[in-house]
Design a protein around this motif. Structure first.
Motif, PDB file in Angstrom:
ATOM      1  N   VAL A 195      -3.077   6.033   0.239  1.00  0.00           N
ATOM      2  CA  VAL A 195      -3.928   5.586  -1.100  1.00  0.00           C
ATOM      3  C   VAL A 195      -3.192   6.524  -1.973  1.00  0.00           C
ATOM      4  O   VAL A 195      -3.227   7.780  -1.747  1.00  0.00           O
ATOM      5  CB  VAL A 195      -5.475   5.372  -1.135  1.00  0.00           C
ATOM      6  CG1 VAL A 195      -5.516   4.923  -0.676  1.00  0.00           C
ATOM      7  CG2 VAL A 195      -5.865   6.732  -1.054  1.00  0.00           C
ATOM      8  N   LYS A 196      -3.184   6.582  -3.307  1.00  0.00           N
ATOM      9  CA  LYS A 196      -3.015   7.205  -4.342  1.00  0.00           C
ATOM     10  C   LYS A 196      -4.539   7.716  -5.220  1.00  0.00           C
ATOM     11  O   LYS A 196      -5.369   6.988  -4.782  1.00  0.00           O
ATOM     12  CB  LYS A 196      -2.132   6.681  -5.084  1.00  0.00           C
ATOM     13  CG  LYS A 196      -1.012   6.362  -5.511  1.00  0.00           C
ATOM     14  CD  LYS A 196      -0.041   5.630  -6.943  1.00  0.00           C
ATOM     15  CE  LYS A 196       1.082   5.185  -6.539  1.00  0.00           C
ATOM     16  NZ  LYS A 196       1.871   4.609  -7.635  1.00  0.00           N
ATOM     17  N   LEU A 197      -5.134   9.064  -5.079  1.00  0.00           N
ATOM     18  CA  LEU A 197      -6.022   9.421  -6.055  1.00  0.00           C
ATOM     19  C   LEU A 197      -6.066  10.826  -6.491  1.00  0.00           C
ATOM     20  O   LEU A 197      -4.661  11.135  -7.012  1.00  0.00           O
ATOM     21  CB  LEU A 197      -6.469  10.159  -4.630  1.00  0.00           C
ATOM     22  CG  LEU A 197      -5.561  10.826  -4.051  1.00  0.00           C
ATOM     23  CD1 LEU A 197      -6.528  12.772  -4.334  1.00  0.00           C
ATOM     24  CD2 LEU A 197      -6.451  10.917  -2.069  1.00  0.00           C
TER      25      LEU A 197
ATOM     26  N   SER B 284      -7.705   0.630 -13.040  1.00  0.00           N
ATOM     27  CA  SER B 284      -7.509   2.005 -12.458  1.00  0.00           C
ATOM     28  C   SER B 284      -6.920   2.788 -13.590  1.00  0.00           C
ATOM     29  O   SER B 284      -6.149   2.494 -14.483  1.00  0.00           O
ATOM     30  CB  SER B 284      -5.883   1.245 -11.183  1.00  0.00           C
ATOM     31  OG  SER B 284      -5.465   2.648 -11.053  1.00  0.00           O
TER      32      SER B 284
ATOM     33  N   ILE C 122      -9.763   6.943  -6.516  1.00  0.00           N
ATOM     34  CA  ILE C 122      -8.686   5.750  -5.613  1.00  0.00           C
ATOM     35  C   ILE C 122      -8.296   5.105  -6.059  1.00  0.00           C
ATOM     36  O   ILE C 122      -9.116   3.568  -6.017  1.00  0.00           O
ATOM     37  CB  ILE C 122      -9.358   6.212  -4.084  1.00  0.00           C
ATOM     38  CG1 ILE C 122     -10.038   7.538  -3.611  1.00  0.00           C
ATOM     39  CG2 ILE C 122      -8.583   5.544  -2.985  1.00  0.00           C
ATOM     40  CD1 ILE C 122     -10.506   7.711  -2.946  1.00  0.00           C
ATOM     41  N   GLU C 123      -6.742   4.319  -6.408  1.00  0.00           N
ATOM     42  CA  GLU C 123      -6.418   3.596  -6.991  1.00  0.00           C
ATOM     43  C   GLU C 123      -5.903   2.096  -4.997  1.00  0.00           C
ATOM     44  O   GLU C 123      -5.832   3.122  -4.263  1.00  0.00           O
ATOM     45  CB  GLU C 123      -4.870   3.457  -7.603  1.00  0.00           C
ATOM     46  CG  GLU C 123      -4.408   2.417  -7.825  1.00  0.00           C
ATOM     47  CD  GLU C 123      -2.965   2.934  -8.798  1.00  0.00           C
ATOM     48  OE1 GLU C 123      -3.532   3.151  -9.710  1.00  0.00           O
ATOM     49  OE2 GLU C 123      -2.052   2.738  -7.979  1.00  0.00           O
ATOM     50  N   ASN C 124      -6.568   1.353  -5.278  1.00  0.00           N
ATOM     51  CA  ASN C 124      -7.121   1.194  -4.748  1.00  0.00           C
ATOM     52  C   ASN C 124      -6.768  -0.713  -4.159  1.00  0.00           C
ATOM     53  O   ASN C 124      -6.357  -1.090  -5.020  1.00  0.00           O
ATOM     54  CB  ASN C 124      -8.235   0.419  -4.157  1.00  0.00           C
ATOM     55  CG  ASN C 124      -8.891   0.173  -2.408  1.00  0.00           C
ATOM     56  OD1 ASN C 124      -8.531   0.494  -1.535  1.00  0.00           O
ATOM     57  ND2 ASN C 124      -9.423  -1.003  -2.389  1.00  0.00           N
TER      58      ASN C 124
ATOM     59  N   GLU D 213      -9.907   0.308  -8.562  1.00  0.00           N
ATOM     60  CA  GLU D 213     -10.323   1.760  -8.131  1.00  0.00           C
ATOM     61  C   GLU D 213     -11.481   1.842  -7.626  1.00  0.00           C
ATOM     62  O   GLU D 213     -12.084   0.847  -8.096  1.00  0.00           O
ATOM     63  CB  GLU D 213      -9.650   2.322  -9.762  1.00  0.00           C
ATOM     64  CG  GLU D 213     -10.493   3.958  -9.903  1.00  0.00           C
ATOM     65  CD  GLU D 213     -10.311   5.012 -10.900  1.00  0.00           C
ATOM     66  OE1 GLU D 213      -8.876   4.776 -11.024  1.00  0.00           O
ATOM     67  OE2 GLU D 213     -11.879   4.465 -11.575  1.00  0.00           O
TER      68      GLU D 213
ATOM     69  N   PHE E  91      -7.150   6.521   2.595  1.00  0.00           N
ATOM     70  CA  PHE E  91      -8.828   6.251   3.091  1.00  0.00           C
ATOM     71  C   PHE E  91      -9.122   5.508   3.981  1.00  0.00           C
ATOM     72  O   PHE E  91      -8.309   4.077   4.465  1.00  0.00           O
ATOM     73  CB  PHE E  91      -8.680   5.923   1.247  1.00  0.00           C
ATOM     74  CG  PHE E  91      -9.944   4.878   1.349  1.00  0.00           C
ATOM     75  CD1 PHE E  91     -11.280   6.867   1.062  1.00  0.00           C
ATOM     76  CD2 PHE E  91     -10.797   4.021   1.215  1.00  0.00           C
ATOM     77  CE1 PHE E  91     -12.125   6.256   0.822  1.00  0.00           C
ATOM     78  CE2 PHE E  91     -11.799   3.386   0.760  1.00  0.00           C
ATOM     79  CZ  PHE E  91     -13.282   4.757   0.558  1.00  0.00           C
TER      80      PHE E  91
ATOM     81  N   GLY F 162       1.058   5.717  -0.929  1.00  0.00           N
ATOM     82  CA  GLY F 162       0.143   6.658  -1.748  1.00  0.00           C
ATOM     83  C   GLY F 162       0.272   8.405  -0.197  1.00  0.00           C
ATOM     84  O   GLY F 162       0.688   8.060   0.460  1.00  0.00           O
TER      85      GLY F 162
ATOM     86  N   VAL G 244       0.931  -1.278   0.062  1.00  0.00           N
ATOM     87  CA  VAL G 244       0.127   0.197  -0.119  1.00  0.00           C
ATOM     88  C   VAL G 244       1.064   1.324  -0.010  1.00  0.00           C
ATOM     89  O   VAL G 244       1.903   1.385   0.374  1.00  0.00           O
ATOM     90  CB  VAL G 244      -0.776   0.366   0.830  1.00  0.00           C
ATOM     91  CG1 VAL G 244      -2.519  -1.286   1.234  1.00  0.00           C
ATOM     92  CG2 VAL G 244      -0.199  -0.199   2.436  1.00  0.00           C
TER      93      VAL G 244
END
Length: 300
Positions: free
Chosen positions: A192-194, A246, A203-205, A260, A179, A175, A173
């Protein structure tokens, strides 16, 4: 629970972390400073009486999580992410005793930049000007968390204790945002990356058991190496869509994985430290809130 040294190094070195707790039906993530008590294997954080709402929420539901994801200024060569689940106990009967305990605990921490920063901060608050302006801030309530389970990401996910909510998490994980969402027992938070798209966030998950319509929280915060110049933006909202692909990294996930999620905010809270006007507002609002709390406190 036998906690590995490299996780203890995270507890001792990360300047801030994120407390995740339940506020009614919503998980809430907020930045905090935590300190490890090796005698009790517990994590200690504190809050001013002016910000009592989080204390009220935790007393109603003591199942909380602490996420260690901001590695900046930690001095650690590796940058692991650690998520701690546990039960919180509130100590609010004796503010002077709380301050004395917290000061002693900070003095006993491992020698790190984090320890140096918070000792300096304590001295500033205890100065003549600090006591005149920030007396309300020093009315501290302690929150003690006994870890029940730990999920840690170093090169891959590792699990200690009871963490059924994340037992199927794989990979890593990363970012700059946090989240937060509801697990089966504990609230959960992950970095997270967003990417913002109109009035929603993409949001990449990693692989997690999320559902469309689920309520969630998004936290974006930062500070400098002295834990000054703090900025914070927090959104409450819901997951509106889940996709296997994503659009952030332009990759497709494997079968059964989530690529995503689309998050739609329904409310927003922002805070920015620094500047004369911001400082005056912060101090006056803190004094007002503390006075209101103490009036209620004396009646109980």
């Amino acid at each position: 629970m036998n906690i590995p040294k490299w996780i203890l190094d995270v507890f001792y070195s990360y300047l801030t972390s994120e407390l995740i707790y339940f506020d009614g039906e919503y998980p809430i993530a907020t930045p905090v400073a935590t300190f490890f008590n090796p005698t009790k294997n517990s994590i200690i954080l504190s809050t001013s009486v002016s910000f009592y709402n989080k204390v009220k929420c935790i007393k109603q539901n003591p199942n909380v999580s602490i996420l260690y994801s901001k590695h900046e200024y930690s001095g650690l060569s590796e940058k692991p992410v650690v998520l701690v689940h546990g039960s919180a106990k509130v100590h609010e009967k004796d503010f002077e005793k709380n301050n004395a305990y917290l000061s002693k605990l900070i003095e006993e921490q491992k020698e790190t930049w984090k320890k140096e920063v918070y000792i300096k901060m304590g001295r500033e608050l205890d100065s003549f000007i600090g006591r005149r302006l920030m007396d309300w801030y020093m009315l501290r309530i302690l929150i003690e968390i006994i870890p029940d389970g730990i999920v840690c990401w170093k090169k891959e996910a590792n699990i200690l204790g009871s963490v059924d909510d994340l037992s199927k998490t794989i990979g890593s994980v990363k970012g700059d945002a946090v989240f937060a969402f509801m697990g089966e027992k504990y609230p959960i938070g992950i970095p997270v990356k967003l990417r913002k798209s109109n009035r929603k966030f993409l949001i990449e998950n990693p692989t997690l058991n999320l559902k469309e319509g689920q309520k969630a929280c998004l936290l974006i915060h930062s500070h400098n190496k002295y834990v000054k110049e703090i900025t914070l933006t927090r959104y409450k909202g819901r997951i509106s869509r889940i996709s296997k692909t994503s659009r952030i990294s332009r990759i497709s996930t494997r079968e059964g994985e989530i690529g995503e999620i689309e998050f739609i905010p329904t409310s927003k809270f922002s805070f920015k430290q620094g500047g004369i006007l911001n400082s005056i507002r912060f101090i006056l609002d803190g004094k007002r809130r503390a006075k209101k709390f103490l009036e209620r406190y004396k009646k109980t």
